[in-house]
Design a protein around this motif. Structure first.
Motif, PDB file in Angstrom:
ATOM      1  N   VAL A   3       1.053  -1.139  -0.063  1.00 34.71           N
ATOM      2  CA  VAL A   3      -0.241  -0.104  -0.204  1.00 34.71           C
ATOM      3  C   VAL A   3       0.956   1.502   0.038  1.00 34.71           C
ATOM      4  CG1 VAL A   3      -1.761   1.374   1.328  1.00 34.71           C
ATOM      5  CG2 VAL A   3      -1.812  -1.248   1.317  1.00 34.71           C
ATOM      6  N   ASP A   4       0.534   2.148  -0.820  1.00 28.37           N
ATOM      7  CA  ASP A   4       1.419   3.428  -0.892  1.00 28.37           C
ATOM      8  C   ASP A   4       1.358   4.356   0.175  1.00 28.37           C
ATOM      9  OD1 ASP A   4      -1.175   4.293  -1.388  1.00 28.37           O
ATOM     10  OD2 ASP A   4      -0.622   5.257  -3.611  1.00 28.37           O
ATOM     11  N   HIS A   5       0.343   4.253   1.185  1.00 21.45           N
ATOM     12  CA  HIS A   5       0.527   5.196   2.233  1.00 21.45           C
ATOM     13  C   HIS A   5       0.107   4.325   3.694  1.00 21.45           C
ATOM     14  CE1 HIS A   5      -3.805   4.587   0.959  1.00 21.45           C
ATOM     15  NE2 HIS A   5      -3.912   4.560   2.333  1.00 21.45           N
ATOM     16  N   VAL A   6       0.389   5.011   4.675  1.00 23.21           N
ATOM     17  CA  VAL A   6       0.166   4.269   6.082  1.00 23.21           C
ATOM     18  C   VAL A   6      -1.464   3.725   6.069  1.00 23.21           C
ATOM     19  CG1 VAL A   6       0.075   4.600   8.530  1.00 23.21           C
ATOM     20  CG2 VAL A   6       1.962   5.574   7.122  1.00 23.21           C
ATOM     21  N   VAL A   7      -1.765   2.549   6.270  1.00 21.48           N
ATOM     22  CA  VAL A   7      -3.047   2.025   6.520  1.00 21.48           C
ATOM     23  C   VAL A   7      -3.818   2.845   7.529  1.00 21.48           C
ATOM     24  CG1 VAL A   7      -4.387   0.092   7.051  1.00 21.48           C
ATOM     25  CG2 VAL A   7      -2.496  -0.326   5.607  1.00 21.48           C
ATOM     26  N   GLY A   8      -4.846   3.144   7.126  1.00 19.23           N
ATOM     27  CA  GLY A   8      -5.697   4.020   8.151  1.00 19.23           C
ATOM     28  C   GLY A   8      -5.426   5.589   7.835  1.00 19.23           C
ATOM     29  N   GLY A   9      -4.157   5.920   7.330  1.00 11.57           N
ATOM     30  CA  GLY A   9      -3.948   7.317   6.977  1.00 11.57           C
ATOM     31  C   GLY A   9      -2.901   7.998   8.167  1.00 11.57           C
ATOM     32  N   ALA A  10      -2.330   8.757   7.696  1.00 13.43           N
ATOM     33  CA  ALA A  10      -1.224   9.457   8.519  1.00 13.43           C
ATOM     34  C   ALA A  10      -2.022  10.373   9.604  1.00 13.43           C
ATOM     35  CB  ALA A  10      -0.463  10.502   7.780  1.00 13.43           C
ATOM     36  N   ALA A  11      -3.235  10.757   9.352  1.00 12.93           N
ATOM     37  CA  ALA A  11      -3.883  11.538  10.246  1.00 12.93           C
ATOM     38  C   ALA A  11      -4.217  10.715  11.516  1.00 12.93           C
ATOM     39  CB  ALA A  11      -5.227  12.121   9.729  1.00 12.93           C
ATOM     40  N   ILE A  12      -4.718   9.548  11.458  1.00 14.67           N
ATOM     41  CA  ILE A  12      -4.982   8.541  12.345  1.00 14.67           C
ATOM     42  C   ILE A  12      -3.699   8.097  13.174  1.00 14.67           C
ATOM     43  CG2 ILE A  12      -5.787   6.230  12.795  1.00 14.67           C
ATOM     44  CD1 ILE A  12      -8.177   6.481  11.032  1.00 14.67           C
ATOM     45  N   ALA A  13      -2.862   7.931  12.463  1.00 18.28           N
ATOM     46  CA  ALA A  13      -1.356   7.467  12.915  1.00 18.28           C
ATOM     47  C   ALA A  13      -0.763   8.590  13.868  1.00 18.28           C
ATOM     48  CB  ALA A  13      -0.442   6.944  11.830  1.00 18.28           C
ATOM     49  N   LEU A  14      -1.085   9.677  13.754  1.00 21.09           N
ATOM     50  CA  LEU A  14      -0.414  10.790  14.510  1.00 21.09           C
ATOM     51  C   LEU A  14      -1.285  11.702  15.470  1.00 21.09           C
ATOM     52  CD1 LEU A  14       2.020  12.219  11.734  1.00 21.09           C
ATOM     53  CD2 LEU A  14       2.327  10.761  13.447  1.00 21.09           C
TER      54      LEU A  14
END
Length: 502
Positions: free
Chosen positions: A314-325
């Motif tokens: 997957v080309d981005h963090v699963v769940g999205g960077a907003a959720i991750a941070l």
């Protein structure tokens, strides 16, 4: 007489007022940028609107809720994409409000607003939020889930189960990453005594029933579409490449936190080694379980989401960077201790404002400067409304019917689908992706076929000519971008497929 900054006094006396000032400032900033400079939707938003217009229970883009809401917001704003931009900012406002409430129960109101101020500097909450979709909608739902999970596990508030069940169901209807996020919450609850006590009551059974009712239609669609299989695992000999990709994704998250790290360093004793009578923001003692809760969900979504993305390509963090941070600011506030000294306030104010405004300036620079130095087209410079209006009006004048379908180049066809009559999109190169419109139905209703013209005669590409035999190209239409720079003019070839007589 000692002078105290007005900002410090507001944080001490009116933290909620400070919260609303900064959050609404950021929302206004990210509403102004697209309204002033965007002539077309950013990223994949145009495709999301074309798919959302059909109100399918499921598509190859994933769960349907974000696409439905995007279409509702678009229609509510009078078929203007401003409604979708507003919806995106409402998602961020709700997420930050939930984060503030969660932080307030953990570290008190004053430190909670500091946590929100730090979190706002993360670039994941900037330009990417303009492209409304599952990642944007999942952000407030995850923030609300964390808030109500802590109320249940940490505060013993059993009345929060109903809200949690609604949010969990909606999250499952928003992003496939919801399964992993909910599993993380369940594992945390099972690993703690208070969590096990909360799960031992009868409320979780009712919550499961509510979630099942919400998710059942989409689950049925997944079964019928045979889409429940797990993705292919990477080859053993590719694992080192996937681990390198994991490191790249983690590094991208660290870069996204550059503003937060800068503020923490500027306020540290390492930089401010000279004695200073700095104002202090005090908080009450923190529950040890609350600290564990914050640290776990500051790390787990980032580490787990990036690892899964790397393993499965997957080309981005699963769940999205907003959720991750999301919890990064609160975690930093907890690490800072019960007493936070605000050193060199003027420098901190300038650094915070720069971190919040810089992404918007970067977007403006991309729109204005990139066309002069690169051959890459800026999607937001394409005049979407002019394109949709031109082809819709021409079809109606030629056939005395509103335009009902559009095909051809996927990007241009999706832009035409935003026109006043909201024609259906047919992805003729992969028609299985748009089951609501088949080639036979397209030929029956009639429509417009569009492509990027490479000559003044408007000759269609061979692939389009084969899929639509017999079309007669019209004179290509040229549209002006917001900034043309060194790019060639946007020349669109087109042809009308006349509807069959009833």
């Amino acid at each position: 007489m000692r002078f105290t900054s007005l900002v410090v006094e507001l944080i001490r006396a009116r933290p909620l007022l400070v919260f609303w000032i900064v959050v609404l400032f950021q929302a206004a900033l990210w509403l102004a940028v697209p309204l002033l400079l965007y002539r077309g939707p950013p990223g994949d938003l145009v495709t999301a609107l074309a798919f959302g217009r059909e109100y399918q229970v499921g598509t190859d883009l994933g769960p349907p809720l974000a696409f439905w809401l995007a279409d509702i917001a678009y229609r509510a704003a009078g078929n203007h994409v401003f409604g979708v931009y507003m919806l995106s900012q409402l998602c961020f406002i709700v997420a930050f409000r939930a984060l503030y409430e969660l932080a307030r129960t953990v570290v008190g109101s004053q430190h909670a607003v500091l946590a929100v101020l730090l979190t706002m500097t993360v670039t994941a909450f900037g330009a990417s939020g303009l492209t409304f979709g599952p990642l944007v909608l999942a952000f407030p739902l995850w923030a609300l889930l964390l808030l109500h999970s802590w109320q249940i596990v940490g505060q013993g508030r059993r009345n929060a189960w109903f809200a949690l069940s609604i949010e969990a169901g909606l999250l499952l209807l928003t992003t496939p990453a919801a399964v992993g996020l909910l599993l993380a919450l369940i594992v945390f609850a099972l690993a703690t005594e208070r969590g096990r006590n909360a799960l031992g009551s009868v409320e979780p059974l009712f919550a499961l029933l509510v979630i099942a009712v919400l998710v059942l239609p989409y689950l049925i669609w997944l079964v019928r579409a045979d889409a429940l299989g797990e993705p292919p695992w990477p080859d053993f000999f590719e694992l080192h490449l996937r681990l390198l990709r994991w490191g790249e994704l983690l590094f991208s998250l660290v870069v996204a936190m550059a503003g937060l790290v800068l503020l923490a360093v500027l306020n540290s004793e390492v930089v401010n080694w000279k004695p200073e009578d700095a104002p202090v923001i005090v908080r009450p003692p923190t529950d040890p379980l609350a600290q564990t809760f914050v640290y776990v969900f500051a790390l787990a979504p980032a580490l787990g989401g990036s690892l899964v993305a790397a393993l499965f390509g997957v080309d981005h963090v699963v769940g999205g960077a907003a959720i991750a941070l999301l919890m990064s600011g609160l975690a930093v506030v907890l690490l800072a201790g019960d007493l936070i000294h605000l050193r060199r306030l003027r420098v901190l104010r300038v650094a915070w404002l720069t971190a919040v405004v810089a992404p918007a300036l970067a977007v403006i620079a991309t729109i204005v400067v990139q066309p002069w130095f690169a051959s890459t087209e800026v999607a937001t410079s394409i005049p979407a409304s002019a394109i949709g209006r031109f082809f819709g009006d021409n079809f109606q004048r030629r056939t005395n019917r509103p335009l009902q379908a559009v095909a051809g180049d996927p990007q241009l066809a999706a832009l035409v689908a935003l026109g006043p009559s909201r024609p259906h999109l047919l992805l003729d190169a992969s028609p299985e992706r748009t089951p609501w419109m088949t080639s036979a139905r397209f030929n029956e209703l009639g429509g417009v076929v569009v492509w990027r013209a490479s000559d003044t005669a408007g000759t269609p590409p061979d692939a389009i000519a084969q899929r639509f035999p017999g079309i007669v190209p019209e004179i290509p239409r040229t549209f002006d971008r917001l900034v043309t720079g060194q790019l060639p003019s946007l020349r669109i070839g087109w042809a009308i497929v006349r509807p069959k007589a009833p």
